[in-house]
Design an enzyme around this catalytic site. Structure first.
Site, PDB file in Angstrom:
ATOM      1  N   GLY A 194       0.828  -1.211   0.000  1.00 59.72           N
ATOM      2  CA  GLY A 194       0.000   0.000   0.000  1.00 59.72           C
ATOM      3  C   GLY A 194       0.859   1.256   0.000  1.00 59.72           C
ATOM      4  O   GLY A 194       0.491   2.277  -0.589  1.00 59.72           O
ATOM      5  N   ASN A 195       2.033   1.161   0.634  1.00 58.96           N
ATOM      6  CA  ASN A 195       2.903   2.331   0.718  1.00 58.96           C
ATOM      7  C   ASN A 195       3.556   2.669  -0.616  1.00 58.96           C
ATOM      8  O   ASN A 195       4.177   3.710  -0.766  1.00 58.96           O
ATOM      9  CB  ASN A 195       3.987   2.101   1.764  1.00 58.96           C
ATOM     10  CG  ASN A 195       4.906   0.954   1.368  1.00 58.96           C
ATOM     11  OD1 ASN A 195       4.449  -0.061   0.857  1.00 58.96           O
ATOM     12  ND2 ASN A 195       6.181   1.113   1.570  1.00 58.96           N
ATOM     13  N   LYS A 198      -4.102  -8.663  -0.299  1.00 57.51           N
ATOM     14  CA  LYS A 198      -3.519  -8.499  -1.628  1.00 57.51           C
ATOM     15  C   LYS A 198      -2.363  -9.469  -1.876  1.00 57.51           C
ATOM     16  O   LYS A 198      -2.119  -9.860  -3.023  1.00 57.51           O
ATOM     17  CB  LYS A 198      -3.096  -7.061  -1.877  1.00 57.51           C
ATOM     18  CG  LYS A 198      -1.869  -6.624  -1.120  1.00 57.51           C
ATOM     19  CD  LYS A 198      -0.914  -5.851  -1.996  1.00 57.51           C
ATOM     20  CE  LYS A 198       0.396  -5.585  -1.290  1.00 57.51           C
ATOM     21  NZ  LYS A 198       0.774  -6.391  -0.135  1.00 57.51           N
ATOM     22  N   LYS A 243       2.011 -12.249   4.320  1.00 51.99           N
ATOM     23  CA  LYS A 243       3.007 -12.352   3.248  1.00 51.99           C
ATOM     24  C   LYS A 243       3.672 -13.728   3.270  1.00 51.99           C
ATOM     25  O   LYS A 243       3.890 -14.347   2.222  1.00 51.99           O
ATOM     26  CB  LYS A 243       4.069 -11.254   3.399  1.00 51.99           C
ATOM     27  CG  LYS A 243       3.530  -9.839   3.155  1.00 51.99           C
ATOM     28  CD  LYS A 243       4.637  -8.817   3.262  1.00 51.99           C
ATOM     29  CE  LYS A 243       4.159  -7.376   3.164  1.00 51.99           C
ATOM     30  NZ  LYS A 243       2.755  -7.071   3.088  1.00 51.99           N
ATOM     31  N   LYS A 281     -11.794  -6.609   9.616  1.00 53.84           N
ATOM     32  CA  LYS A 281     -10.953  -5.613   8.945  1.00 53.84           C
ATOM     33  C   LYS A 281     -11.583  -4.222   9.062  1.00 53.84           C
ATOM     34  O   LYS A 281     -12.661  -3.980   8.518  1.00 53.84           O
ATOM     35  CB  LYS A 281     -10.849  -6.037   7.474  1.00 53.84           C
ATOM     36  CG  LYS A 281      -9.806  -5.319   6.693  1.00 53.84           C
ATOM     37  CD  LYS A 281      -8.486  -6.050   6.675  1.00 53.84           C
ATOM     38  CE  LYS A 281      -7.445  -5.185   5.981  1.00 53.84           C
ATOM     39  NZ  LYS A 281      -6.088  -5.597   6.271  1.00 53.84           N
TER      40      LYS A 281
END
Lengths: 322, 322
Positions: free
Chosen positions: A10-11, A212, A274, A128
Site C-alpha cells: 500500500g505504501n 492483496k 506475506k 478488517k
C-alpha cells in the site's frame, strides 16, 4: 521468458507520513514504476499487483461526506473504483519510464475480481477496519440503517469492520495470462481484487477485503509465474520483529517458513499474510518467493538482499539452507 | 468473425429519472448486459464502450464534500475511477448473462487512455459543465485556489467547465484488439477514456472530458471493427428533433449525414457528436454505423430499426439511398 508477479505494498502509492495529495501519489507511483521497469529490463515478464487500503479508505470517507447528496456505493464497487484510480497512476508512470528508456512494452490495467467461498468463516467474523471514524451514536445508527458491523477502533471512535475472506481463484486469469505472454506488463488484482462468490452461474460481489498478497500468490500460480516478489517497506523478513531478539532472514525453505509462522514468529502484523502467501505459492508449484524493499526490488528479485523463500527441494541442495 | 464496437449511452447505467442507487445502477447494467449478450450470440466480436457523465459527476460531488478531510484528485484520476466503477458493473452483469445462457465468453475491463492534442483549441475554451453546483462566492474562491474555470450553469448556480478535446487515438488499442480477437468481450474507453497528451515520450493526463462517441469511433477504426453501434434513449436519428417538422431517418449515406450536420439539422444536443462519430468512422474505412435504442440493440445492429448510416459507395447501390 521468466515470469514474475510483483506485489506492491500500500505504501508504494502513499509513502508513510506523506500528505495524501495527487502529487505525492504520482511521485510514489513513479518511484515504483522505475523498479518495475528495472525488472522488465532484466528479462522478466511482469504482472503488477498492488494494495488499495489508503485509497479505498479515502473513497469511503468521500462517500460518507456526501451521503446526503449521493447514494454511497457498496464496498465492492469502491474497490473497483480504487483499481481504476491506482491502475491509472501506475500504468501512466510505468509507460513513461519504458518510453524514456527506449523499451517498447505495452502496459495495461485489467479490472480484477477474485473468487472467495460463500461459506468462508470470515463472513461470520468481520475483522478488517475500513473507512471513516464515527461516534458511538453514529455507529449505532449505521448498524440499524445499513446493517454495518461496527467496532471500537484501537485509535478511538468506531469504524466499520468487514470480512477478509481467503481468495481461491482470480476470475480474469485467462485474460491476464494472454496479455503477459504477449509481452504486456499487466496491472491486475489491485487491492486483492474485488471479492465475488459464485452463486450458480452468477458472480456476486461481496463487501469485504481480500488480502492483496494472498491474491497475488493465487494469481502467480494461475499465470504460471516462477517467482513472486512481495515488496514492502522493510528490508527483510524478521523473526521476532520489533523485539530485542529480532533478526533478519536471508533465505529459508517453505517448511521452515511454515514452522516459524505456526510458532507465531512473525507477529500478527502484516508480515504473517506475506509468509502465508509465500508458502501457498511454493506449495502450488512456485519456484521462488522474494520479500524485500521496493527501493531495492531488482536486487531482491535476484536474491541479493531481502528474504528468499524456496521450495524444500531447492533448499535441500544448500547445506546451510535452514 | 464480424466485429462491432457498442457505445452505451450514459443512461445505460442510470436510467432517466431513476434514483442514483446501486440497485438501480445494477439493474440498468443488467439490462444493457442482456443486449450485449444478444449481439455476441448473433456472432459478433464485441467491444463495449460507455459514458460516465453521471458517475464522474457523483465522484466529483463526493470529493468536494470531503475536501476538508481528503485531498481531491484531478479529473483524469476521477475518470479512471469511474471506469473501474462502471466496468465492474457491466463486466459482472455481462458475465452473468453469458453463464446463464451457456455461452463461454470471457469479459474484461481494460482501463483506457485516449490521446488528444496539446494544442486542441478546446483547451483554450472549456465548455463542458461538470461536478457540483456552487455559489458565486464559492466559484470565485475555487478559481483563485485551484485555477478552475467557473461558469453560470443554465440550471442556476455556478459550475466548473472543462475542455472537451477531440480524441485521435486510443492508447490501449493493441491490448484491446488482442483480447477481442481472442473472443474476449472487452469493456474499454469508458467515458471516452482518460484524455492524455504526449509530451516527448511521456503521456500526461489532462483534466477534460472526451466525447464517448468520438472515442468509440476512433477505437472502432483502430480495432478494425466493421460496425459501430451507438445506443441511446431515442428510437432513431431525427431531423429537426423537438420541432413539429421532426422526422426519423431509417438510412442515409455518410455524405448526406455530413450535409445535414453542416446544416444544423441535428441541433446542438447530444445527437450531433454521434453523427460526427459516425461520419468519422465511415471516413476511416468503417462499413456501417447504427444508431438506436438500447432496448432494441440487436435489431438496430441488423438495420431493422434505428438509423443506419453507410459509406456512400454502399449506399449508391440502393436507389432510394438518399
Amino acid at each position: 521468458m521468466r515470469r514474475v508477479v510483483v506485489a506492491l505494498g500500500g505504501n508504494a502509492l502513499l509513502r508513510r507520513g506523506a500528505p495524501d495529495t495527487y502529487e505525492e501519489a504520482y511521485r510514489a507511483a513513479r518511484a515504483a514504476a522505475e523498479r518495475v521497469a528495472d525488472i522488465a529490463a532484466d528479462g522478466w515478464e511482469v504482472v503488477v499487483t498492488h494494495g488499495n487500503g489508503p485509497q479505498v479508505g479515502r473513497i469511503l470517507i468521500q462517500q460518507e461526506a456526501a451521503s446526503g447528496q449521493v447514494h454511497p456505493m457498496p464496498l465492492d464497487v469502491c474497490g473497483a473504483e480504487s483499481q481504476g484510480q491506482i491502475g491509472y497512476l501506475l500504468q501512466v508512470t510505468i509507460g513513461d519510464v519504458f518510453y524514456e528508456r527506449g523499451m517498447e512494452r505495452p502496459v495495461a490495467t485489467v479490472l480484477t475480481l477474485t473468487r472467495v467461498r460463500p461459506d468462508d468463516p470470515a463472513f461470520e467474523d468481520p475483522t478488517k477496519f475500513i473507512g471513516p471514524y464515527f461516534t458511538a451514536e453514529q455507529a449505532e445508527r449505521l448498524t440499524a440503517e445499513r446493517g454495518w458491523v461496527m467496532r471500537p477502533d484501537p485509535h478511538g471512535g468506531y469504524r466499520r469492520v468487514v470480512p477478509s475472506p481467503r481468495p481461491y481463484s482470480v476470475v480474469e486469469t485467462p485474460v491476464i495470462e494472454r496479455l503477459v505472454a504477449d509481452g504486456v506488463v499487466v496491472i491486475a488484482a489491485g487491492g486483492g481484487g474485488v471479492p465475488v462468490i459464485e452463486e450458480g452461474p452468477r458472480l456476486i460481489g461481496r463487501e469485504g477485503v481480500v488480502d492483496k498478497d494472498l491474491a497475488a500468490a493465487i494469481l502467480a500460480h494461475e499465470v504460471r509465474a516462477s517467482a513472486l516478489l512481495i515488496l514492502t517497506d522493510v528490508e527483510q523478513v524478521q523473526i521476532d520483529f520489533g523485539t530485542p531478539a529480532a533478526r533478519g532472514i536471508d533465505r529459508m525453505s517453505a517448511s521452515r517458513a511454515r514452522e516459524l509462522l505456526a510458532a507465531g514468529a512473525f507477529g500478527a502484523g502484516s508480515m504473517a499474510p506475506k509468509i502465508e502467501a509465500a508458502i501457498g505459492f511454493l506449495a502450488s508449484g512456485g519456484r521462488r518467493v522474494h520479500i524485500g524493499e521496493l527501493d531495492h526490488a531488482p536486487a531482491v528479485l535476484r536474491g541479493d538482499g531481502g528474504t528468499t523463500i524456496l521450495p524444500d527441494d531447492a533448499m535441500a541442495e544448500e547445506p546451510d539452507g535452514r
